[in-house]
Design an enzyme around this catalytic site. Structure first.
Site, PDB file in Angstrom:
ATOM      1  N   THR A 125       0.988  -1.287  -0.027  1.00 17.32           N
ATOM      2  CA  THR A 125       0.033  -0.043   0.156  1.00 17.32           C
ATOM      3  C   THR A 125       0.893   1.211   0.141  1.00 17.32           C
ATOM      4  OG1 THR A 125      -0.158  -0.402   2.365  1.00 17.32           O
ATOM      5  CG2 THR A 125      -2.105  -1.047   0.961  1.00 17.32           C
ATOM      6  N   GLU A 126       2.339   1.239   0.271  1.00 18.67           N
ATOM      7  CA  GLU A 126       3.051   2.298   0.267  1.00 18.67           C
ATOM      8  C   GLU A 126       4.321   1.949  -0.077  1.00 18.67           C
ATOM      9  OE1 GLU A 126       3.115   5.135   3.396  1.00 18.67           O
ATOM     10  OE2 GLU A 126       0.825   5.127   3.443  1.00 18.67           O
TER      11      GLU A 126
END
Length: 304
Positions: A125-126
């Site tokens: 997600t990041e």
């Protein structure tokens, strides 16, 4: 931290054994009657275990850990975990003091998640890197980071890690917690001194776009790939347009109107100061020409 939050959900509904043992021992050594770590009931374990859809994973860097025992009287997360971390000075720096470019660690941690939690579906997600106060749009360091880390993620897929998605951090420069606007993670440069906040693609934006178009890295041995022949889209105009403003009979942009307003205010202030100064000089000269009170009385007596 991964075991603390992930173990109950992805493994067995409970905290890791090493965590429970360490905190219990440190709690008893500090004179407490039981562990400071709360305990799950069997019913809670059954309810918690397996309650996930996927493993959302933020990853930026890797550190080297070593044992560090703290006094049992200290009750904190850092003291309880019993480790400290360092980095290798040969690892490339970034715009953040805590972030070293260590792509090899990405593949290792993805494989660890696979082995530790029975290969859950993972979405990164990041993942990204910062540069500090960058003005050069040719951000080669970020391109190196993305190429290296995404390549390690693809290797993890070959290792049978169930990696289903990847999201780079981030689309554009933004506010980064305590460091404000000093650390820039964006693929697009944002001019924060311009009220319209224009977004300008960096070289990394075009590089990442080519990875998306090609769904990875084409094999150079196979010759030029068609996905690399496509032209990049032109940079979009800033979403905030500069509206026209009527100012003293003139049509100006918002920036020019603001500057003109400041100039007008400065001229008015200068004029007020000038009038005050001339009034002061006039009053002072009038007092100097007026005769003293005693002399005025003598003149009136002499006139009779």
């Amino acid at each position: 931290i991964g075991g603390w939050f992930s173990n109950p959900i992805f493994k067995n509904g409970d905290y890791p054994e090493v965590m429970k043992t360490r905190i219990r021992d440190r709690s008893l050594a500090a004179g407490l009657s039981k562990s400071r770590l709360p305990e799950f009931t069997e019913s809670e374990k059954r309810r918690i275990n397996g309650t996930y859809d996927f493993f959302g994973f933020n990853h930026y860097t890797t550190v080297l850990a070593y044992n560090l025992d703290s006094d049992s009287s200290i009750s904190s997360y850092e003291a309880d975990r019993g480790v400290a971390s360092i980095t290798d000075r040969s690892w490339p720096d970034s715009g953040s003091f805590w972030l070293k470019m260590t792509p090899f660690g990405f593949r290792r941690i993805l494989n660890w998640l696979k082995e530790e939690y029975n290969n859950p579906p993972i979405y990164v997600t990041e993942n990204g890197v910062s540069q500090r106060e960058e003005s050069d749009l040719n951000d080669t360091a970020r391109i190196y980071y993305l190429r290296s880390y995404i390549n390690e993620a693809l290797k993890a897929v070959q290792d049978k890690v169930d990696l289903r998605g990847y999201t780079v951090w981030t689309l554009m420069d933004n506010f980064e917690w305590a460091t404000g606007f000093a650390e820039r993670f964006g693929l697009h440069f944002v001019n924060f001194t311009d009220t319209s906040l224009p977004r300008i693609p960096k070289a990394s934006a075009r590089f990442y776009a080519s990875i998306i178009r090609c769904n990875g890295f084409p094999d150079p041995a196979a010759g030029p790939h068609s996905c690399l022949q496509q032209e990049d889209a032109e940079p979009s105009v800033s979403p905030v347009s500069e509206a026209d403003v009527q100012f003293l009979g003139l049509t100006l942009g918002t920036t020019e109107a603001q500057t003109a307003l400041y100039v007008l205010f400065a001229l008015m202030l200068l004029g007020v100061c000038g009038v005050a100064f001339l009034s002061y000089k006039y009053c002072k000269r009038s007092k100097q020409k007026k005769p003293p009170p005693g002399e005025q009385e003598l003149n009136r007596v002499s006139s009779f």
